[in-house]
Scaffold this active site. Structure first.
Site: not given
Ligand SMILES: [Zn+2]
Ligand SMILES: *[C@@H]1O[C@H](CO)[C@@H](O)[C@H](O)[C@H]1NC(C)=O
Ligand SMILES: *[C@@H]1O[C@H](CO)[C@@H](O)[C@H](O)[C@H]1NC(C)=O
Ligand SMILES: *[C@@H]1O[C@H](CO)[C@@H](O)[C@H](O)[C@H]1NC(C)=O
Length: 517
Positions: A100, A325
């Site tokens: 990420s 997010e």
């Molecule tokens: Zn992850």
């Protein structure tokens, strides 16, 4: 549908009057879609506001499963009604399958980076503090460029606010694990931890909205509770600093109108005149939506946070950039808990719908995408209308059932074989899912490859867009193209003075040609 069919339906002969066998049903379904498609027009306005939703680990199969969970196979999620959709290639500078940190860097700053690094280019190897001190390697994010353009900027996350996805909006680090000083090795002492970059440095200290978890990363020696524990393996600040208090002092010193909140009640009752909002609702990440404390003293939903963020940011007449997010989708997938991951996807979908309702298509570009996939697969051949979390069929080889959802990789709870010793013979036997509660939020689907946890997947992710210049999100693109397209749509960063020379020449040539002919 024929009228006799409707009558039969209302007389609950639902199974005998299956619309699947009716050609007109399929025709009208597709005709409606064609009508919608024909109405799509390019919106060439400048995007005053941009809201970028990142469903962490929300690959296409996760979205399909969420759709079926919410309303069956032909249901459409809020963002599936957006007019423009494309695919993104998520590989990083050094890995075919990214994490990420590097993928968020690509999305927000337009440059592919090395696995585990954030806000820096690929000249910085993971864990190389020295290389990350080179300011030439530092990348400005969409949040930074929005601030430079006089817009407001903010972030909302269900994770720690210093975690891999939000961090590249404001920090530059050779490691995503350097969230606080306690996790930094001796050879990284000259580097500043991510939490301090958020509170002390630009653009972190100028972000108008910061909402999420991570109290123990910000406040030294925070004490956990059973409902809000501190895990031993994530960062736990011990240098005596209280960065939430430092945030307060900075805003006081600069005479800014701010508010610091720590639970749902405080978040829902923020003052109307504040320009800066800082909300830390937990040690660690926020809880999963299905199990969070929903009382006023508990943790807010992703929708609650999105609503407050838009309220604060939309006060700026020049507009704003907001990143939201849905981080717990990824968390649940790492644990192999598909139902929880799908439920988190639905929670983020509600926040998307709320953002759509609170803004106008005229001036607000809304994008929904993901940083990477997980190895979730949807197996054949469950019947129409079956539960997505149920059993698909029985294997003709080991005569055991298998679930519709399974994973390519998984941690201990997902290993498919029970090792049994019967009559001194050791046998590996696949788990029989019909004897387990596959509908539970805690259920762990089987995985083909045993690992320490479920890994990310390397498939393309989808990108959905509506609003000004949303047509730029089409076709198959690089993940870091998202930065270019947003910057162009909002005229910020590289496009803050109109367009780049290349685009200018193109526009000029087109104008001349139009004049000539
Ligand atoms: Zn992850
Ligand atoms: C915080 O905890 C660490 C380790 O337990 C200890 O060394 C330190 O003195 C504590 N700091 C404060 C400010 O209490
Ligand atoms: C497979 O699941 C069905 C119910 O879905 C059950 O009736 C059947 O007994 C199961 N098969 C085995 C081998 O357990
Ligand atoms: C299993 O092995 C043990 C030790 O070798 C032996 O004493 C026992 O009889 C065996 N049991 C069976 C059921 O074969």
């Amino acid at each position: 549908m024929h009228s006799w069919c409707v009558v039969l339906l209302t007389l609950f002969f639902i199974t005998t009057c299956s619309s699947q066998t009716d050609q007109n049903y399929w025709k009208s379904l597709a005709e409606k879609e064609l009508e919608e498609a024909l109405q799509v027009r390019f919106n060439l306005r400048t995007a005053k506001n941009v809201i970028l939703f990142v469903g962490d680990g929300m690959g296409p199969n996760t979205i399909t499963a969420a759709r079926i969970y919410r309303g069956g196979e032909s249901h459409r999620l809020a963002f599936e009604k957006f007019p423009h959709v494309g695919l993104l290639k998520t590989y990083s500078a050094n890995k075919m399958v990214p994490d990420s940190a590097c993928s968020a860097t690509a999305l927000f700053s337009g440059i592919k980076a090395n696995l585990g690094t954030l806000g820096v280019d690929a000249t910085v190897p993971q864990y190389d503090c020295e290389a990350s001190l080179n300011k030439e390697a530092w990348l400005d994010s969409l949040a930074a460029f929005a601030l430079k353009a006089g817009k407001s900027s903010g972030l909302v996350t269900t994770m720690r606010v210093t975690h891999a996805t939000p961090a590249p909006l404001y920090a530059h680090s050779a490691s995503r694990s350097w969230e606080c000083e306690a996790n930094m090795p001796a050879n990284a002492k000259q580097c500043k931890d991510i939490a301090r970059q958020l509170v002390e440095d630009w653009p972190g200290r100028d972000l108008h909205v910061v909402l999420g978890g991570g109290r123990q990363v910000l406040v030294s020696n925070s004490t956990g509770t059973p409902e809000d524990p501190i895990s031993a393996w994530s960062c736990y600040r011990q240098d005596g600093r209280d960065l939430i208090d430092e945030y307060r002092r900075d805003k006081e010193d600069r005479n800014l109108k701010y508010q610091i909140v720590s639970n749902t009640r405080e978040l829902l009752n923020i003052e109307n005149d504040i320009d800066y909002l800082f909300g830390i609702f937990a040690n660690e990440h926020l809880q999963y939506e299905f199990e969070r404390n929903k009382s006023p003293e508990g943790q807010p939903s992703i929708s609650d946070m999105t609503k407050a963020a838009i309220q604060v940011l939309s006060k700026n007449p020049k507009g704003y950039f907001l990143m939201v997010e849905g981080g717990k989708i990824d968390m649940a997938h790492h644990r192999g808990r598909a139902k929880t991951a799908v439920d988190e996807t639905v929670a983020m979908e509600r926040a998307v719908q709320l953002a759509v309702d609170m803004t106008s298509d005229e001036d607000t570009l809304i994008i929904v995408t993901s940083d990477h996939t997980h190895t979730l697969s949807i197996n054949g051949y469950p019947d129409r209308g079956a539960s997505i979390f149920g059993i698909a069929a029985e294997s003709p080889f080991d005569h055991k059932n298998y679930t519709t959802l399974s994973y390519g990789t998984g941690g201990p709870g997902s290993f498919q074989y029970d090792i049994k010793t019967i009559d001194n013979k050791t046998r590996a036997e696949r788990r029989e899912p019909s004897k387990e509660d596959t509908e539970s939020y805690h259920y762990v689907q089987i995985a083909a490859i045993p690992l320490d946890e479920n890994s990310h997947g390397g498939g393309d992710v989808a990108v959905y867009a509506k609003g000004p210049h949303s047509h730029l999100f089409h076709s198959v693109h690089e993940q870091h193209y998202v930065f270019q397209a947003i910057a162009y749509a909002a005229k910020i960063g590289p496009y803050s003075n109109g367009y780049t020379t290349k685009v200018n020449i193109l526009l000029l040539t087109t104008a001349v040609l139009i004049k000539l002919f």
